[in-house]
Design a protein around this motif. Structure first.
Motif, PDB file in Angstrom:
ATOM      1  N   PHE A 219       2.605  -6.889  -6.763  1.00  0.00           N
ATOM      2  CA  PHE A 219       1.354  -7.018  -7.522  1.00  0.00           C
ATOM      3  C   PHE A 219       1.227  -6.004  -8.663  1.00  0.00           C
ATOM      4  O   PHE A 219       0.334  -6.093  -9.501  1.00  0.00           O
ATOM      5  N   LYS A 220       2.094  -5.020  -8.706  1.00  0.00           N
ATOM      6  CA  LYS A 220       2.196  -4.054  -9.810  1.00  0.00           C
ATOM      7  C   LYS A 220       0.838  -3.478 -10.209  1.00  0.00           C
ATOM      8  O   LYS A 220       0.150  -2.886  -9.401  1.00  0.00           O
ATOM      9  N   ASN A 221       0.439  -3.669 -11.468  1.00  0.00           N
ATOM     10  CA  ASN A 221      -0.787  -3.031 -11.972  1.00  0.00           C
ATOM     11  C   ASN A 221      -2.027  -3.899 -11.838  1.00  0.00           C
ATOM     12  O   ASN A 221      -3.043  -3.634 -12.480  1.00  0.00           O
ATOM     13  N   SER A 222      -1.969  -4.929 -11.003  1.00  0.00           N
ATOM     14  CA  SER A 222      -3.134  -5.817 -10.863  1.00  0.00           C
ATOM     15  C   SER A 222      -4.156  -5.295  -9.853  1.00  0.00           C
ATOM     16  O   SER A 222      -5.262  -5.816  -9.780  1.00  0.00           O
ATOM     17  N   LEU A 223      -3.802  -4.267  -9.076  1.00  0.00           N
ATOM     18  CA  LEU A 223      -4.749  -3.689  -8.119  1.00  0.00           C
ATOM     19  C   LEU A 223      -5.721  -2.782  -8.870  1.00  0.00           C
ATOM     20  O   LEU A 223      -5.315  -1.784  -9.480  1.00  0.00           O
ATOM     21  N   SER A 224      -7.004  -3.122  -8.848  1.00  0.00           N
ATOM     22  CA  SER A 224      -8.012  -2.407  -9.640  1.00  0.00           C
ATOM     23  C   SER A 224      -8.844  -1.429  -8.829  1.00  0.00           C
ATOM     24  O   SER A 224      -9.340  -0.437  -9.362  1.00  0.00           O
ATOM     25  N   GLY A 225      -9.029  -1.706  -7.538  1.00  0.00           N
ATOM     26  CA  GLY A 225      -9.877  -0.838  -6.747  1.00  0.00           C
ATOM     27  C   GLY A 225      -9.680  -1.055  -5.261  1.00  0.00           C
ATOM     28  O   GLY A 225      -9.074  -2.039  -4.836  1.00  0.00           O
ATOM     29  N   ILE A 226     -10.193  -0.115  -4.493  1.00  0.00           N
ATOM     30  CA  ILE A 226     -10.096  -0.187  -3.036  1.00  0.00           C
ATOM     31  C   ILE A 226     -11.451   0.156  -2.452  1.00  0.00           C
ATOM     32  O   ILE A 226     -12.052   1.191  -2.772  1.00  0.00           O
ATOM     33  N   LEU A 227     -11.946  -0.716  -1.615  1.00  0.00           N
ATOM     34  CA  LEU A 227     -13.214  -0.491  -0.928  1.00  0.00           C
ATOM     35  C   LEU A 227     -12.911  -0.215   0.538  1.00  0.00           C
ATOM     36  O   LEU A 227     -12.232  -0.999   1.194  1.00  0.00           O
ATOM     37  N   PHE A 228     -13.399   0.904   1.034  1.00  0.00           N
ATOM     38  CA  PHE A 228     -13.173   1.283   2.425  1.00  0.00           C
ATOM     39  C   PHE A 228     -14.303   0.752   3.303  1.00  0.00           C
ATOM     40  O   PHE A 228     -15.470   0.813   2.933  1.00  0.00           O
ATOM     41  N   GLY A 229     -13.931   0.235   4.460  1.00  0.00           N
ATOM     42  CA  GLY A 229     -14.941  -0.196   5.409  1.00  0.00           C
ATOM     43  C   GLY A 229     -15.725   0.985   5.935  1.00  0.00           C
ATOM     44  O   GLY A 229     -15.266   2.127   5.913  1.00  0.00           O
ATOM     45  N   GLU A 230     -16.917   0.718   6.444  1.00  0.00           N
ATOM     46  CA  GLU A 230     -17.776   1.812   6.904  1.00  0.00           C
ATOM     47  C   GLU A 230     -17.121   2.631   8.009  1.00  0.00           C
ATOM     48  O   GLU A 230     -17.329   3.843   8.098  1.00  0.00           O
ATOM     49  N   ASN A 231     -16.290   2.006   8.844  1.00  0.00           N
ATOM     50  CA  ASN A 231     -15.657   2.707   9.959  1.00  0.00           C
ATOM     51  C   ASN A 231     -14.244   3.176   9.646  1.00  0.00           C
ATOM     52  O   ASN A 231     -13.535   3.632  10.545  1.00  0.00           O
ATOM     53  N   CYS A 232     -13.843   3.069   8.388  1.00  0.00           N
ATOM     54  CA  CYS A 232     -12.504   3.532   8.020  1.00  0.00           C
ATOM     55  C   CYS A 232     -12.428   5.051   8.206  1.00  0.00           C
ATOM     56  O   CYS A 232     -13.309   5.793   7.741  1.00  0.00           O
ATOM     57  N   SER A 233     -11.396   5.524   8.860  1.00  0.00           N
ATOM     58  CA  SER A 233     -11.295   6.951   9.185  1.00  0.00           C
ATOM     59  C   SER A 233     -10.995   7.793   7.954  1.00  0.00           C
ATOM     60  O   SER A 233     -10.385   7.326   6.983  1.00  0.00           O
ATOM     61  N   ASP A 234     -11.415   9.052   7.988  1.00  0.00           N
ATOM     62  CA  ASP A 234     -11.145   9.969   6.878  1.00  0.00           C
ATOM     63  C   ASP A 234      -9.649  10.140   6.660  1.00  0.00           C
ATOM     64  O   ASP A 234      -9.189  10.271   5.515  1.00  0.00           O
ATOM     65  N   SER A 235      -8.877  10.157   7.742  1.00  0.00           N
ATOM     66  CA  SER A 235      -7.428  10.342   7.593  1.00  0.00           C
ATOM     67  C   SER A 235      -6.794   9.156   6.877  1.00  0.00           C
ATOM     68  O   SER A 235      -5.919   9.326   6.011  1.00  0.00           O
ATOM     69  N   HIS A 236      -7.242   7.945   7.194  1.00  0.00           N
ATOM     70  CA  HIS A 236      -6.715   6.761   6.507  1.00  0.00           C
ATOM     71  C   HIS A 236      -7.168   6.730   5.045  1.00  0.00           C
ATOM     72  O   HIS A 236      -6.393   6.364   4.161  1.00  0.00           O
ATOM     73  N   ILE A 237      -8.403   7.115   4.805  1.00  0.00           N
ATOM     74  CA  ILE A 237      -8.891   7.161   3.426  1.00  0.00           C
ATOM     75  C   ILE A 237      -8.050   8.142   2.604  1.00  0.00           C
ATOM     76  O   ILE A 237      -7.631   7.839   1.481  1.00  0.00           O
ATOM     77  N   SER A 238      -7.785   9.313   3.164  1.00  0.00           N
ATOM     78  CA  SER A 238      -7.000  10.323   2.446  1.00  0.00           C
ATOM     79  C   SER A 238      -5.588   9.827   2.147  1.00  0.00           C
ATOM     80  O   SER A 238      -5.058  10.033   1.054  1.00  0.00           O
ATOM     81  N   LYS A 239      -4.974   9.141   3.106  1.00  0.00           N
ATOM     82  CA  LYS A 239      -3.618   8.627   2.899  1.00  0.00           C
ATOM     83  C   LYS A 239      -3.608   7.539   1.814  1.00  0.00           C
ATOM     84  O   LYS A 239      -2.686   7.481   0.992  1.00  0.00           O
ATOM     85  N   ILE A 240      -4.604   6.686   1.838  1.00  0.00           N
ATOM     86  CA  ILE A 240      -4.675   5.597   0.857  1.00  0.00           C
ATOM     87  C   ILE A 240      -4.892   6.156  -0.544  1.00  0.00           C
ATOM     88  O   ILE A 240      -4.251   5.722  -1.508  1.00  0.00           O
ATOM     89  N   VAL A 241      -5.778   7.131  -0.664  1.00  0.00           N
ATOM     90  CA  VAL A 241      -6.019   7.742  -1.975  1.00  0.00           C
ATOM     91  C   VAL A 241      -4.760   8.444  -2.467  1.00  0.00           C
ATOM     92  O   VAL A 241      -4.406   8.355  -3.650  1.00  0.00           O
ATOM     93  N   ALA A 242      -4.043   9.121  -1.565  1.00  0.00           N
ATOM     94  CA  ALA A 242      -2.808   9.809  -1.958  1.00  0.00           C
ATOM     95  C   ALA A 242      -1.751   8.831  -2.468  1.00  0.00           C
ATOM     96  O   ALA A 242      -0.989   9.147  -3.388  1.00  0.00           O
ATOM     97  N   LEU A 243      -1.729   7.632  -1.901  1.00  0.00           N
ATOM     98  CA  LEU A 243      -0.749   6.628  -2.313  1.00  0.00           C
ATOM     99  C   LEU A 243      -1.081   6.001  -3.663  1.00  0.00           C
ATOM    100  O   LEU A 243      -0.199   5.461  -4.332  1.00  0.00           O
ATOM    101  N   THR A 244      -2.354   6.079  -4.071  1.00  0.00           N
ATOM    102  CA  THR A 244      -2.783   5.290  -5.233  1.00  0.00           C
ATOM    103  C   THR A 244      -3.522   6.093  -6.302  1.00  0.00           C
ATOM    104  O   THR A 244      -3.909   5.528  -7.324  1.00  0.00           O
ATOM    105  N   LYS A 245      -3.701   7.385  -6.117  1.00  0.00           N
ATOM    106  CA  LYS A 245      -4.629   8.143  -6.968  1.00  0.00           C
ATOM    107  C   LYS A 245      -4.201   8.236  -8.429  1.00  0.00           C
ATOM    108  O   LYS A 245      -5.039   8.491  -9.293  1.00  0.00           O
TER     109      LYS A 245
END
Length: 271
Positions: A219-245
């Motif tokens: 999908f290359k540069n077509s990913l525009s944003g990521i919405l985290f679910g209310e119960n998404c853990s802080d550790s998963h959020i941090s990993k996802i942001v690190a992969l895409t920041k």
């Protein structure tokens, strides 16, 4: 907040588990297409029943419906792969009014596909995504479209052309060419229609035909944003942001206040 135009075709939304996003989707920058036979809709997973028909008075005694169905189901289902998304409803441009219409604010989708609100919703730019999909799969047979929602009663489907094998055409074209022709002629009915119970999914599909091997879409540069679910853990959020920041991404977490979807604006440390 995710900015948007009043045109409701700007984004498409894909719900998934946060671990799947971390280990595969965001790490590999690909989406894996799923087999049509492995969806959760019985219309799609259960075997279709085909009957022979003729417009030219042919003898149909030699054609067995059970055999037809057994031979054709693998071709129509197991050799078909797809990617599924949600889309926005009709938007006005007023965030307060539009949130329930957004493709990322669907509680049933969060529960069913977003790991019971512990997952994520990946937001893709529809135009860029479609262009990239065409470039990658243009040499294959594929179709993309909105899903229509309609309840079919038993009397309505007895002579449904999508499930009647035209033996006149079959005998002229041969089995392989005929089933391909039938697929293309009835693709909207077979692959882009579900019961009204699914209507709130507002689904949009990319469907690739005649392919049994595993397919992955870059999908290359077509990913525009990521919405985290209310119960998404802080550790998963941090990993996802690190992969895409460093990819120009927008981030936000969805909250539910008295059953109403809104955003957690206090989590600016992700940005």
């Amino acid at each position: 907040m995710f900015t948007f135009q009043k045109d409701n075709s700007q984004y498409i939304y894909h719900y998934t588990k946060s671990k799947t996003a971390i280990d595969h989707i965001l790490n590999d920058r690909t989406l894996k297409l799923s087999s049509f036979s492995k969806t959760n809709d019985p219309k799609e997973t259960k075997s279709w029943f085909f009957i022979p028909g003729t417009n030219e008075g042919r003898n149909l005694d030699k054609y067995n419906s059970d055999l037809f169905s057994k031979l054709l189901n693998p071709y129509f289902k197991e050799a078909t792969q797809l990617l599924c998304f949600s889309k926005d409803g009709n938007l006005t441009g007023n965030h307060m009014e539009d949130n329930p219409q957004r493709g990322f604010c669907k509680p049933r989708m969060w529960a069913q596909y977003g790991d019971n609100h512990a997952g994520v919703c990946l937001i893709f730019d529809f135009k860029r995504f479609s262009e990239l999909f065409y470039k990658q799969f243009s040499e294959m047979t594929y179709h993309c479209d909105n899903v229509d929602y309609q309840d079919r009663l038993l009397p309505d489907i007895q002579m449904d052309q999508a499930f009647i094998i035209n033996v006149d055409h079959l005998e002229r074209r041969g089995e392989k060419d005929y089933v391909y022709d039938h697929l293309l002629k009835h693709k909207k009915r077979l692959y882009f229609e579900k019961a009204k119970d699914w209507k709130n999914e507002s689904e949009y599909r990319f469907v690739v035909f005649e392919c049994k091997k595993e397919l992955y879409f870059a999908f290359k540069n077509s990913l525009s944003g990521i919405l985290f679910g209310e119960n998404c853990s802080d550790s998963h959020i941090s990993k996802i942001v690190a992969l895409t920041k460093n990819q120009g991404m927008q981030y936000q977490q969805l909250k539910w206040r008295n059953c109403t979807p809104w955003f957690d604006f206090g989590r600016t440390k992700w940005l």
